[in-house]
Design an enzyme around this catalytic site. Structure first.
Site, PDB file in Angstrom:
ATOM      1  N   LEU A  69       0.824  -1.217   0.000  1.00 20.65           N
ATOM      2  CA  LEU A  69       0.000   0.000   0.000  1.00 20.65           C
ATOM      3  C   LEU A  69       0.849   1.253   0.000  1.00 20.65           C
ATOM      4  O   LEU A  69       0.438   2.299  -0.519  1.00 20.65           O
ATOM      5  CB  LEU A  69      -0.905   0.017   1.241  1.00 20.65           C
ATOM      6  CG  LEU A  69      -1.955  -1.083   1.350  1.00 20.65           C
ATOM      7  CD1 LEU A  69      -2.629  -1.030   2.718  1.00 20.65           C
ATOM      8  CD2 LEU A  69      -2.992  -0.936   0.249  1.00 20.65           C
ATOM      9  N   GLY A  70       2.024   1.185   0.610  1.00 24.77           N
ATOM     10  CA  GLY A  70       2.891   2.353   0.692  1.00 24.77           C
ATOM     11  C   GLY A  70       4.231   1.987   1.268  1.00 24.77           C
ATOM     12  O   GLY A  70       4.406   0.928   1.879  1.00 24.77           O
ATOM     13  N   GLY A 126       7.418   3.718   3.586  1.00 24.04           N
ATOM     14  CA  GLY A 126       7.816   4.834   4.436  1.00 24.04           C
ATOM     15  C   GLY A 126       9.250   4.719   4.868  1.00 24.04           C
ATOM     16  O   GLY A 126       9.988   3.831   4.421  1.00 24.04           O
ATOM     17  N   GLY A 127       9.653   5.622   5.745  1.00 27.58           N
ATOM     18  CA  GLY A 127      11.034   5.652   6.184  1.00 27.58           C
ATOM     19  C   GLY A 127      11.425   4.464   7.031  1.00 27.58           C
ATOM     20  O   GLY A 127      12.594   4.084   7.068  1.00 27.58           O
ATOM     21  N   GLY A 143       9.500   1.373   7.070  1.00 26.23           N
ATOM     22  CA  GLY A 143       9.018   0.087   6.587  1.00 26.23           C
ATOM     23  C   GLY A 143       8.004   0.193   5.479  1.00 26.23           C
ATOM     24  O   GLY A 143       7.635   1.290   5.044  1.00 26.23           O
ATOM     25  N   ASP A 153       5.484  14.043  12.870  1.00 26.22           N
ATOM     26  CA  ASP A 153       5.527  13.806  11.424  1.00 26.22           C
ATOM     27  C   ASP A 153       4.144  14.008  10.801  1.00 26.22           C
ATOM     28  O   ASP A 153       3.631  13.143  10.090  1.00 26.22           O
ATOM     29  CB  ASP A 153       6.038  12.396  11.132  1.00 26.22           C
ATOM     30  CG  ASP A 153       6.599  12.255   9.707  1.00 26.22           C
ATOM     31  OD1 ASP A 153       6.853  13.302   9.067  1.00 26.22           O
ATOM     32  OD2 ASP A 153       6.769  11.109   9.244  1.00 26.22           O
TER      33      ASP A 153
END
Length: 642
Positions: free
Chosen positions: A346-347, A349-350, A352, A470
């Site tokens: 799905l995405g 990130g920094g 995982g 964040d």
């Protein structure tokens, strides 16, 4: 001799003489509210507002919030809603909000199911609007409806006694919830494990106390026939959600599942806080008995609290249904994601990758975050598990559980079909445009308000201040009703000890474009850091463009969004920055939101508003902070922690 008698005999004789002299009756005009009904009869009818007289009534010695059994046809009681409010208002706060009233209310409810199971529930409410919303039966509990749910114009806070698991977020069909501006509970507390059964047909006693000084709401609910009970506490500033003069009372509803929603007794006591302006006036007689009993009562209450040694705050985390979830097995999560197939990503990130998964047991879709390196990401794993795993708020992504086996560390969250806001704002070939987000300003504003509520909860309502660190559009999920859910707590930190507002770190955290200027050069992290990130987020959502990098200067184009908007503001062209895709627009409202976003991005962190103030501005209850005509320069603070 009893303790109370000792207290009475300890009153100096001079006070007794003074009381006797003053026993000549006096008039006092006050905004306080006090009443006590041990039962209800027809002659009490003028004391109440029945928002729907065909559904709400006085019968059988009780307030019938929804129809009583005078008609044997179940259709008579099905799919109904009602409200019953006391006729006079109570002044909740002074005009400047520096003083907030306390109150204490006790009532006995009796819920009698007519179907198996019954439905839907009953609620104690504080509201500025006595009118019953249209189409508020079923899951809406007479509190709101589909159109107005979560609107800050609802001006309602409710303590719900829910007898039906109407949607997936409900912890069960026998719970207590606290709602603001809508039906989705900010926090929920199951009653089943504490011996309290709302649908038992037996009387249930409820005490609700609000301490205006500490902004603490205390609720105790018990079966009237025995000692089984549950007590919960929640820090909440009611003045953020309600106008000065509030009605108090009850709302309730039924669906195809139906029940009788009865209030058999009710007392309310709220002192006068003065301040003038608005509100119903109660004419009260002050006599000898009141002059003596008031000081006695004050001493007795102090003594009672001291003897009982009640913990003033039961952390929200302790009662959160989220915190009751635990570990998943790695094998289960591998199966759910087809062995972490690239097709399920799905995405990224920094810390995982996030995968879509399907849990066969509960039969639900989930989002599973797989950390890259468990050792390097240990802080992120613990931060998310210990922070969001212990919180429950409508506008936070819910942690369902976790897994830590061997070299794998995984976090399991609820899944949102629409995904993150950045993909809806900035469509691509892989992520088609969402017409509602693209064109509708009200939808974007609803999302902004939701993120503001989430941050306000983290900063102001939790026992410890939680700093997200964040805030950005890719960390905001959007559910099917376009409500915002703030997620990704990998950088979040809980500030210790209780009462602290900032902490020291040796690393810079956050995403370029959302980090405030002081965050790049010093080691103090404050609430104001989150406020800055939220300000950038507001500008991003309103303008429909990514923030950019404050440290680079492109050869052409507008550059960093904050500086660009400041330039437009200085030239009185602020609305030129609005996303051209938006169709129907309230220019004044949009300008207020943009000014608020810039205020949140003020280079001086001490000049940034709190998230409580932000919520007031977004609700239309306050104006955005004043801004200078030119963008201020960043100046180092003279003190460290701030």
């Amino acid at each position: 001799m009893s303790t109370i008698n000792k207290l009475q005999h300890s009153i100096p004789r001079t006070k007794a003489i003074l009381a006797f002299v003053l026993s000549i009756t006096l008039f006092s005009l006050t905004d306080g509210l006090d009443f006590n009904y041990s039962t209800f009869v027809d002659t009490n009818r003028p004391d109440f507002i029945f928002s729907n007289s065909s559904n709400s009534n006085i019968a059988y010695g009780a307030l019938q919030i929804t129809p009583d059994t005078s008609n044997p046809d179940l259709n008579y009681t099905a799919n109904k809603s009602g409200r019953v409010l006391y006729k006079e208002t109570f002044k909740l706060w002074k005009k400047d909000r520096t003083i907030i009233a306390s109150f204490d209310t006790n009532f006995t409810i009796n819920i009698y199911p007519l179907t198996n199971p019954g439905g839907e529930g009953l609620a104690f409410i504080l509201t500025n609007n006595p009118d019953l919303p249209m189409n508020s039966s079923g899951r809406w509990l007479g509190i709101t409806n589909y159109t107005m749910n979560h609107s800050p114009l609802n001006y309602i806070v409710a303590v719900e006694f829910d007898t039906s698991k109407s949607y997936t977020d409900d912890v069960d069909g026998n719970h207590l919830g606290i709602n603001v501006d809508g039906i989705d509970s900010m926090v929920q507390y199951t009653l089943t494990d504490f011996g309290v059964n709302l649908s038992s047909t037996s009387d249930v006693s409820v005490n609700i106390r609000y301490d205006g000084a500490s902004r603490l709401l205390n609720i105790n609910i018990s079966m009237a026939a025995n000692s089984t009970s549950r007590s919960v506490s929640l820090p909440i500033d009611l003045s953020l959600f309600l106008l000065q003069d509030v009605y108090v009372g009850f709302a309730g509803s039924t669906s195809n599942r139906t029940q009788l929603n009865c209030v058999k007794s009710w007392s309310f006591s709220g002192p006068d806080i003065g301040g003038g302006g608005g509100g119903s006036k109660n004419l009260k007689w002050i006599s000898l008995s009141s002059l003596i009993l008031i000081p006695i009562g004050a001493i007795a209450v102090f003594w009672w609290r001291k003897v009982r040694k009640i913990n003033p705050v039961e952390a929200v985390t302790r009662a959160s249904p989220v915190a009751e979830h635990g570990e998943f097995r790695l094998e289960e999560l591998r199966l759910a994601t087809n062995n972490f197939s690239e097709d399920n990503i799905l995405g990224v990130g920094g810390s995982g990758k996030v995968y879509k998964g399907f849990l066969i047991g509960p039969g639900r879709d989930v989002a599973i975050k797989r950390l890259y390196n468990p050792r390097l990401s240990e802080k992120a794993f613990e931060a998310e598990r210990e922070t969001v795993g212990r919180l429950f708020h409508k506008n936070l992504v819910k942690l369902l559980g976790w897994c830590s086996e061997g070299d794998e560390s995984l976090l399991v969250y609820e899944y949102f079909r629409k995904g993150s806001l950045d993909k809806l704002l900035f469509p691509s070939e892989a992520n088609p445009a969402d017409d509602v987000v693209s064109r509708c300003w009200e939808t974007r504003l609803k999302i902004i308000r939701g993120v503001a509520r989430a941050l306000e909860y983290l900063h102001e309502w939790c026992e410890h201040v939680i700093l997200h660190r964040d805030v950005k559009s890719s960390n905001v999920m959007v559910d099917d009703e376009y409500d915002a859910r703030l997620g990704d707590f990998g950088l979040a930190r809980r500030v210790e000890p209780v009462g602290a507002t900032h902490y020291c770190t040796d690393t810079v955290a956050g995403t370029v474009g959302y980090v405030p200027p002081e965050g790049l050069n010093e080691n103090w992290v404050r609430k104001a850091n989150d406020v800055y990130g939220f300000g950038v987020f507001v500008l991003e959502v309103a303008c429909g463009r990514r923030p950019g990098n404050p440290r680079t200067r492109p050869p052409r184009g507008e550059g960093y969004i904050v500086e660009w908007l400041w330039m437009l503001h200085v030239n009185d062209m602020l609305l030129c920055g609005v996303d051209h895709r938006l169709e129907v627009l309230d220019g004044e409202q949009m300008k207020r939101v943009l000014l608020l976003g810039l205020a949140c991005c003020h280079p001086d962190y001490e000049r940034r508003p709190s998230m409580g103030t932000v919520s007031l501005v977004l609700a239309g209850l306050a104006s955005p902070p004043d801004l200078p005509n030119e963008m201020p320069n960043f100046v180092w603070a003279s003190t460290g922690g701030g």
